[in-house]
Structures are given as structure tokens and as C-alpha cells.
Design a protein around this motif. Structure first.
Motif, PDB file in Angstrom:
ATOM      1  N   LYS A 233       0.820  -1.224   0.000  1.00 38.81           N
ATOM      2  CA  LYS A 233       0.000   0.000   0.000  1.00 38.81           C
ATOM      3  C   LYS A 233       0.849   1.268   0.000  1.00 38.81           C
ATOM      4  O   LYS A 233       0.628   2.174  -0.788  1.00 38.81           O
ATOM      5  CB  LYS A 233      -0.942  -0.002   1.216  1.00 38.81           C
ATOM      6  CG  LYS A 233      -1.985  -1.115   1.141  1.00 38.81           C
ATOM      7  CD  LYS A 233      -2.960  -1.050   2.307  1.00 38.81           C
ATOM      8  CE  LYS A 233      -4.028  -2.153   2.146  1.00 38.81           C
ATOM      9  NZ  LYS A 233      -5.026  -2.093   3.254  1.00 38.81           N
ATOM     10  N   GLY A 234       1.841   1.369   0.915  1.00 37.39           N
ATOM     11  CA  GLY A 234       2.667   2.562   0.985  1.00 37.39           C
ATOM     12  C   GLY A 234       3.291   2.725   2.351  1.00 37.39           C
ATOM     13  O   GLY A 234       3.592   1.749   3.030  1.00 37.39           O
ATOM     14  N   ALA A 235       3.436   3.981   2.790  1.00 40.13           N
ATOM     15  CA  ALA A 235       4.052   4.263   4.086  1.00 40.13           C
ATOM     16  C   ALA A 235       3.367   5.464   4.711  1.00 40.13           C
ATOM     17  O   ALA A 235       2.780   6.310   4.012  1.00 40.13           O
ATOM     18  CB  ALA A 235       5.541   4.532   3.911  1.00 40.13           C
ATOM     19  N   MET A 236       3.435   5.556   6.041  1.00 40.71           N
ATOM     20  CA  MET A 236       2.856   6.707   6.731  1.00 40.71           C
ATOM     21  C   MET A 236       3.748   7.074   7.910  1.00 40.71           C
ATOM     22  O   MET A 236       4.526   6.260   8.404  1.00 40.71           O
ATOM     23  CB  MET A 236       1.430   6.402   7.185  1.00 40.71           C
ATOM     24  CG  MET A 236       1.286   5.202   8.096  1.00 40.71           C
ATOM     25  SD  MET A 236      -0.445   4.705   8.298  1.00 40.71           S
ATOM     26  CE  MET A 236      -1.154   6.184   8.984  1.00 40.71           C
ATOM     27  N   ALA A 237       3.612   8.353   8.353  1.00 37.26           N
ATOM     28  CA  ALA A 237       4.410   8.837   9.476  1.00 37.26           C
ATOM     29  C   ALA A 237       3.741  10.064  10.067  1.00 37.26           C
ATOM     30  O   ALA A 237       2.844  10.670   9.455  1.00 37.26           O
ATOM     31  CB  ALA A 237       5.830   9.167   9.015  1.00 37.26           C
ATOM     32  N   GLN A 238       4.191  10.433  11.265  1.00 39.77           N
ATOM     33  CA  GLN A 238       3.716  11.644  11.912  1.00 39.77           C
ATOM     34  C   GLN A 238       4.605  12.783  11.420  1.00 39.77           C
ATOM     35  O   GLN A 238       5.807  12.791  11.662  1.00 39.77           O
ATOM     36  CB  GLN A 238       3.858  11.498  13.439  1.00 39.77           C
ATOM     37  CG  GLN A 238       3.129  12.547  14.243  1.00 39.77           C
ATOM     38  CD  GLN A 238       1.672  12.179  14.467  1.00 39.77           C
ATOM     39  OE1 GLN A 238       1.270  11.073  14.141  1.00 39.77           O
ATOM     40  NE2 GLN A 238       0.877  13.101  14.995  1.00 39.77           N
ATOM     41  N   VAL A 239       4.031  13.752  10.690  1.00 40.90           N
ATOM     42  CA  VAL A 239       4.802  14.855  10.119  1.00 40.90           C
ATOM     43  C   VAL A 239       4.173  16.167  10.563  1.00 40.90           C
ATOM     44  O   VAL A 239       3.002  16.445  10.255  1.00 40.90           O
ATOM     45  CB  VAL A 239       4.826  14.788   8.584  1.00 40.90           C
ATOM     46  CG1 VAL A 239       5.623  15.960   8.012  1.00 40.90           C
ATOM     47  CG2 VAL A 239       5.416  13.472   8.100  1.00 40.90           C
ATOM     48  N   ASN A 240       4.934  16.966  11.322  1.00 41.56           N
ATOM     49  CA  ASN A 240       4.435  18.257  11.807  1.00 41.56           C
ATOM     50  C   ASN A 240       3.090  18.127  12.522  1.00 41.56           C
ATOM     51  O   ASN A 240       2.176  18.932  12.333  1.00 41.56           O
ATOM     52  CB  ASN A 240       4.303  19.236  10.633  1.00 41.56           C
ATOM     53  CG  ASN A 240       5.521  20.126  10.518  1.00 41.56           C
ATOM     54  OD1 ASN A 240       6.503  19.952  11.244  1.00 41.56           O
ATOM     55  ND2 ASN A 240       5.478  21.088   9.613  1.00 41.56           N
ATOM     56  N   GLY A 241       2.952  17.039  13.284  1.00 46.93           N
ATOM     57  CA  GLY A 241       1.731  16.847  14.050  1.00 46.93           C
ATOM     58  C   GLY A 241       0.587  16.238  13.264  1.00 46.93           C
ATOM     59  O   GLY A 241      -0.493  16.023  13.823  1.00 46.93           O
ATOM     60  N   MET A 242       0.786  15.942  11.984  1.00 46.21           N
ATOM     61  CA  MET A 242      -0.278  15.344  11.168  1.00 46.21           C
ATOM     62  C   MET A 242       0.117  13.923  10.780  1.00 46.21           C
ATOM     63  O   MET A 242       1.298  13.613  10.632  1.00 46.21           O
ATOM     64  CB  MET A 242      -0.489  16.148   9.874  1.00 46.21           C
ATOM     65  CG  MET A 242      -1.001  17.565  10.082  1.00 46.21           C
ATOM     66  SD  MET A 242      -1.467  18.302   8.495  1.00 46.21           S
ATOM     67  CE  MET A 242       0.101  18.373   7.654  1.00 46.21           C
ATOM     68  N   HIS A 243      -0.897  13.062  10.581  1.00 50.14           N
ATOM     69  CA  HIS A 243      -0.648  11.727  10.019  1.00 50.14           C
ATOM     70  C   HIS A 243      -0.644  11.867   8.510  1.00 50.14           C
ATOM     71  O   HIS A 243      -1.707  12.144   7.912  1.00 50.14           O
ATOM     72  CB  HIS A 243      -1.757  10.750  10.461  1.00 50.14           C
ATOM     73  CG  HIS A 243      -1.598  10.279  11.871  1.00 50.14           C
ATOM     74  ND1 HIS A 243      -0.588   9.442  12.285  1.00 50.14           N
ATOM     75  CD2 HIS A 243      -2.329  10.568  12.993  1.00 50.14           C
ATOM     76  CE1 HIS A 243      -0.690   9.212  13.570  1.00 50.14           C
ATOM     77  NE2 HIS A 243      -1.747   9.888  14.043  1.00 50.14           N
TER      78      HIS A 243
END
Length: 689
Positions: free
Chosen positions: A454-464
Motif C-alpha cells: 500500500k505505501g508508508a505513513m508517518a507523523q509529520v508536523n503533528g499530522m498523520h
């Protein structure tokens, strides 16, 4: 015990064959292999250099250990050249005296005889030895002709023939030396010594003593002595000696460098990864030398023809001398004509016509960064009718690049790229690197998570923030614009960049087509290649999109390695000779099955050097039309050489009918044919990319 030696003064194929036989007859020798093209001898047995030189004493062949640098004597200092000049001066003196007195005066005979001895005593000695063993080579035929000329009182003519023969021998030696120059220049590329940092000490040592893991110190302007990877420092390195590309390559820590390449600007520390005998330049030299030893089909034909040609010439010479002499009673005229037939019939030009062209072409190709692994592959490349290409890394660059960026309302393109890069900076996926390369800075990020498929995700600047497939975005109930879908139909990989609440944008990544691919295909069609075909394991949508962009009509996609092999066999049934161009790794079965297998980017790739018949050392398709052009030119020159070698002799032999054939004309025909085929072959040196 097997040992390899390099040879000097090996310029004649018949002399090479005799030298090989003499070495084989030595008592301690088990096996012998003489490579005429590379001027190299490999022997298995306990034998000294003195014994080998004694075996080649008939032609002053010098023997050197393989590692030792061969001492090349300038042309004007060679014994052969000096003797030829002295022979000429004595001949001129003899001609002047014969005009003042007679051709048969004591002074004239003395000067002509001395001229013959100085210019031809080596030939006479070898010829008489051969005659005693009933071995009929060029020197035997010449010896019989000169002795015959003396017996019938043609002293001046005999001296002129010896002088012209000496000239042809000297020029043949010079020309063959020029033809082998490409190999010599390759051998001199890598330095014999290098500065090494070992256990905190700086030591200068021979490359044979350098071990894997040692660190080389390479200053600006120095050549790199060993293959390795850059440990520290940055610089531009000229890799023309390996790849044929004159534009320097920028090197930084982690990059691969090759022995024999030139460090142009900065200082480098290089960690050695290969022993001296395993470096890329050492492999190139070895493979080129082996290629020059391999006989091409046309050379095998010439060798078979020459085997019957020489006895036939001797028979014709006897017939010319005896039959008309008996019928007319003019024995002196027809014996003279028979002797001229022996001279004109020397097979030297014919025997050397093919190997000199093969040696020159393969050497020239090596200098241009094209490794051709044998005369047979050179000839077959000149005859191919169709070319099959792998897609990835051949028609395309072989690595993904970001091609399109879409930003949705409230965002700019640079925001989309920076958010995506902030997630992908922790990913190892190849598509991730294409994105991170485009964003020098990223946001603060954490809690990285990769979701397979599917892909990748992370917490960036307080957003998912998530970066992944369009299907994954749809699972989050996000609407995907039609323009994203359209890019997918063009064969690009499109990733959505989204948060839990909204679609932020999209990024398209693709393996870009090489900018030169379309031009190369047009050049190949212009050269008469009947069909160009793409064979790829990629998705048909992607393959067809790329084919449409570069002008390829025949596309076969979704192929496994065994399917490519089947496709090559089908193409061979349809077009005859088919070449396959690939990367030499996953295309190995197809490369091996094709008439000619051509590997891209052979520099540093062992698989390409081992699998393919031809390796393009630079990752450069531009070398392909050059290689085909060189092969076709070589085929044409080989045919021309055979025609020259036989044509001149046939014309000279026809002069027997009116009785016009003289020893002068005979030696000019023989010498002219030999020099003509060598000079014609040297034209191959001028063929450039």
C-alpha cells in the motif's frame, strides 16, 4: 606448470606457426598456445626463456615474462631495418658498377652477392632448413627462387628481389606492431606502483602486493592503480580508458572507481576491492587478447584455402619451368618464369589478410569502451538483421525519477513534495528515493510505518501523512481526480499524498526513457536493421507507453526470463541473425541464445563480461551503432583483403602467358599485396563513435 610470456618480433603468421611447432618439440613441454594477435605465448612445462628464444632464433623472436614490460625498439634501430638499408646501399653500388662494367663482372657479382647475404641471410638459413625437412613456407619459396636466379646468372635481379623482400618484412613488422598498439596502450594504463595507507603508515608498493581492504591515496592528476570504492574525498575521474566516455564522472564516498582511470581534481582515499589480476582493466586486456586469438569464420576459411594453395603454386611453378622449356628449348627463360611463379605465389598476404583486420578492429573497439569477445562475434554483428532490447536499464535509465507533481486546493507543489519526502526519508523503497532526491529539506517526523503493498505513513508536523497507492487513498474514502488515473495509463507509478481528512496531492514516478533511445533506433533503421523489438517483464501498459514514445512497433511485455529466450528463438526463425541487448544479469538466457548477446554497462559488472559476446562498458546506447558500423566495415575489409591478396597474384601469374613475368614484378606483387592488406586493415583504427 603453466606460464605466459610476451613476444617481440612476431610479425608473420607462418613464422608464428613455426615458432609454436619448435616450442612444442621441446622435451619438457606438455602444452603450447600461441596467440599471434596479442603476441603472447602460454606454455605448460619446465622451460627457460633461453630455450624459448632459441626456438624462435630463426626469426629473432624475443621472449619476456608476462609481468615484465616488453622493450620496444624503435623501427629505425631494429636489426632488420639496418640490414635492409645496408643491403640497399650495396645493391645501388652493384647497379652503378654493372653499368660501368657488366652484370657478370667480379665486382658486380661481389656487390650483388654481398647485398643478398646482408639482406637475406636469415631468410636463406631458414629456407634451407625448411627445404631439408620438406616444409614449404614463404621463406622456402623465396630461397629456391633466389638460388635459381643465381644459377641462371640473374645476380642483379636476385639482389633486387632480396632487398624488396627485406623491405616487405620490415614494413610488415612495423604494421603489425601498429595494429597491436591498442593492447599495448591498455597494458600501460594502470600504474605499476601505488601509495597505500596501511596500519597508519604510508607505503609505496607494487600493485601485486596490495591487498583487498588497503586504502589507496590518490592525488589530483594521478591514475588510480586498483579497483575500489571511494572512502573519502570527492573528485572528477576520467573513465575514458574503461568506458570510452571522455566526460569525467563525479565521484564521492561510496562510488566505484576503476584501475587505470585518471583522478582529475580532488584527492581521494580509495578502499581496494579487487586484486591486481582481477581489476576491470586486467579483465578487459585478458578478454581482448583471448578474442584476438579466436579465429573468425573467414580466417578459418583462409587457413584451409592456404593449406592447399601453397602446394598448388609449387606444382604450377614446376609445370611452367619444365613443360614450355621442353617444348621451346628455351630453358633459361622458362626456369626464370617458374622461379617468378614461386615468388609471386607466396601466401603471406592471403594468410595475414583476416587476422590483421580482426586484431585492429577488436583493439579499436576496446579503446572506445566496447569489449568484443572474439572474431566470430565481430563478424556476426556485421550480419545481424534484427535487434531485441530489454527495457529497464537499456532503453530506459533503469532507476525511477519523479516526473509529475499535483497539488490540491490549499497546497503548493513544493509542499506536496516536502511532505512526501518527510515520510519517505525513512523508507528503503526505490520509488521513495526518487522523491527524497527532489527535496533537500524535510519536516520533523516520527512514528514511521510501512504497509506492504500500500505505501508508508508517518507523523509529520503533528499530522498523520500517508504516501501510497491510489487504491489505498480510496480506502480512506478520498476521491481521486481523473488526471491521476490518466498518468497511470501512460505507464507511470502514481502515488497519492494524503492525511486522514483530505487528499493533499499526487506524485508520479517513472523509469525515464534514455534521451538517446529514439535517435539510436532511427540510426539502426537507417543502417538497414530490419526490425527492433522490445522484450520486457514490465506491465504491457508501461511497455506500450514507452514503445510509443521512442517509436518501437513490436513490443512483447510481461515476459519471464524463459519467455525472452523463447521470443529470441522465434525472432531467429523469422529474421535469421538476431542480437539481444540487455543488462547481462536477468537477461542471461536470452543473451546466450541470441546470435550476438550485447550487455549494457559492462564496467564493474562481472555478469556482463562473462555472459555477453559484446559488452558496452559505458552505460551508453550510442556505442551500439558504432559497434555495428565497425563490424560491417571489418567484414568489408576482410573481403577486400582476400580479393587484393588473390587478385594481384592472379594478374601477375597471367603475365606468364606472354612471358612478361619477372622476379621484380613477382616480388612487387607479393610485397604489394601484403602491405595493401595490412594498410587496408589499419583503416579500421579511424572508425570512431
Amino acid at each position: 606448470m603453466q606460464k605466459t610470456y610476451r613476444l617481440e618480433n612476431l610479425s608473420c603468421t607462418s613464422c608464428a606457426a613455426k615458432f609454436e611447432k619448435n616450442v612444442r618439440d621441446l622435451p619438457a613441454i606438455k602444452q603450447v598456445n600461441l596467440n599471434f594477435g596479442a603476441s603472447k605465448l602460454t606454455v605448460d612445462g619446465n622451460v627457460s626463456i633461453e630455450e624459448l628464444e632459441k626456438a624462435g632464433a630463426f626469426d629473432h623472436i624475443r621472449v619476456y615474462p608476462e609481468k615484465e614490460k616488453v622493450q620496444h625498439i624503435p623501427f629505425y634501430k631494429k636489426r632488420q631495418t639496418i640490414e635492409t638499408v645496408i643491403s640497399f646501399l650495396l645493391l645501388v653500388a652493384g647497379i652503378i658498377v654493372s653499368f660501368q662494367t657488366t652484370e657478370t663482372s667480379a665486382w658486380s657479382i661481389g656487390l650483388f652477392g654481398t647485398s643478398m647475404l646482408v639482406g637475406g641471410y636469415h631468410m636463406f638459413w631458414t629456407g634451407l632448413q625448411n627445404l631439408s625437412k620438406f616444409q614449404f613456407d614463404m621463406k622456402t619459396l623465396m630461397t629456391i627462387a633466389i638460388i635459381g636466379a643465381v644459377i641462371i646468372g640473374e645476380w642483379r635481379e636476385g639482389a633486387v628481389v632480396v632487398f624488396l623482400f627485406a623491405i616487405s618484412e620490415a614494413l610488415e613488422d612495423f604494421s603489425m606492431s601498429k595494429a597491436r598498439q591498442s593492447i599495448r596502450s591498455l597494458m600501460d594504463l594502470a600504474p605499476a606502483r601505488a601509495l597505500v595507507q596501511r596500519q597508519g603508515e604510508l607505503l609505496e608498493m607494487d600493485t601485486e602486493e596490495i591487498r583487498i581492504g588497503d586504502v589507496l591515496i590518490v592525488k589530483p592528476g594521478q591514475k588510480i592503480a586498483m579497483d575500489g570504492t571511494v572512502a573519502s574525498g570527492t573528485s572528477s575521474v576520467n573513465q575514458a580508458t574503461i568506458t570510452g566516455e571522455s566526460i569525467p564522472a563525479y565521484k564521492q564516498p561510496g562510488d566505484e572507481v576503476f584501475a587505470g582511470t585518471l583522478n582529475e581534481e580532488g584527492a581521494l582515499e580509495v578502499t581496494v576491492t579487487k586484486h591486481a589480476e582481477d581489476t576491470t582493466i586486467a579483465k578487459i586486456i585478458h578478454l581482448v587478447e583471448e578474442a584476438q586469438a579466436e579465429k573468425a569464420p573467414s580466417q578459418k576459411f583462409v587457413d584451409r584455402f592456404a593449406k592447399y594453395y601453397t602446394p598448388a603454386i609449387i606444382a604450377i611453378a614446376f609445370f611452367v619451368a619444365l613443360v614450355p622449356g621442353y617444348l621451346t628449348g628455351d630453358w633459361q627463360l622458362w626456369i626464370y618464369q617458374g622461379l617468378a611463379v614461386l615468388v609471386v605465389g607466396c601466401p603471406c598476404a592471403l594468410v595475414i589478410s583476416t587476422p590483421v583486420a580482426i586484431v585492429t578492429a577488436i583493439g579499436n573497439a576496446a579503446r572506445q569502451g566496447v569489449l568484443i569477445k572474439g572474431g566470430i562475434h565481430l563478424e556476426e554483428t556485421g550480419r545481424i538483421n534484427a535487434l531485441a532490447f530489454d527495457k529497464t536499464g537499456t532503453l530506459t535509465k533503469g532507476y525511477p525519477e519523479m516526473t509529475d507533481v499535483f497539488a490540491e486546493k490549499g497546497y503548493e507543489e513544493k509542499d506536496v513534495v516536502k511532505l512526501a519526502a518527510s515520510v519517505e526519508t525513512m523508507s528503503q523503497h526505490p520509488l521513495a528515493r526518487a522523491i527524497t532526491k527532489q527535496s533537500p529539506s524535510v519536516y520533523r517526523h516520527g512514528n514511521f510505518q510501512s504497509i506492504t503493498g500500500k505505501g508508508a505513513m508517518a507523523q509529520v508536523n503533528g499530522m498523520h501523512i500517508a504516501v501510497g497507492s491510489l487504491e489505498w487513498a480510496r480506502e480512506h474514502r478520498l476521491a481521486i481526480p481523473e488526471r491521476y488515473e490518466k498518468l497511470q495509463h501512460e505507464g507511470k507509478s502514481v502515488m497519492a499524498v494524503f492525511s486522514e481528512m483530505e487528499l493533499i496531492g499526487g506524485i508520479a514516478v517513472a523509469d525515464p526513457v534514455r534521451h538517446e533511445s529514439q535517435t539510436i533506433l532511427e540510426k539502426l533503421k537507417g543502417m538497414g536493421i530490419k526490425e527492433t523489438i522490445m522484450l520486457t517483464g514490465d506491465h504491457p501498459v508501461t511497455a506500450n507507453a514507452i514503445a510509443a514514445e521512442i517509436g518501437l512497433s513490436d513490443v512483447r511485455a510481461g515476459l519471464m526470463p524463459e519467455d525472452k529466450l523463447t521470443a529470441i528463438k522465434e525472432l531467429q526463425q523469422k529474421y535469421g541473425r538476431v542480437a539481444m541487448v540487455g543488462d547481462g544479469v536477468n537477461d542471461a538466457p536470452a543473451l546466450a541464445t541470441a546470435t550476438v548477446g550485447i550487455a549494457m554497462g559492462g564496467a564493474g559488472t562481472d555478469a556482463a563480461l562473462e555472459t555477453a559476446d559484446i559488452a558496452l562498458m559505458a552505460d551508453d546506447l550510442e556505442k551500439l551503432p558504432y559497434t555495428i558500423r565497425l563490424s560491417r566495415k571489418t567484414l568489408r575489409i576482410i573481403k577486400e583483403n582476400i580479393i587484393f591478396a588473390l587478385g594481384l597474384k592472379i594478374i601477375a601469374l597471367l603475365l606468364i602467358i606472354p612471358g612478361w613475368l619477372t622476379l621484380w614484378i613477382a616480388i612487387f606483387a607479393d610485397m604489394g599485396a601484403t602491405l595493401l592488406v595490412i594498410l587496408n586493415a589499419l583503416r579500421l583504427v579511424k572508425i570512431q563513435k
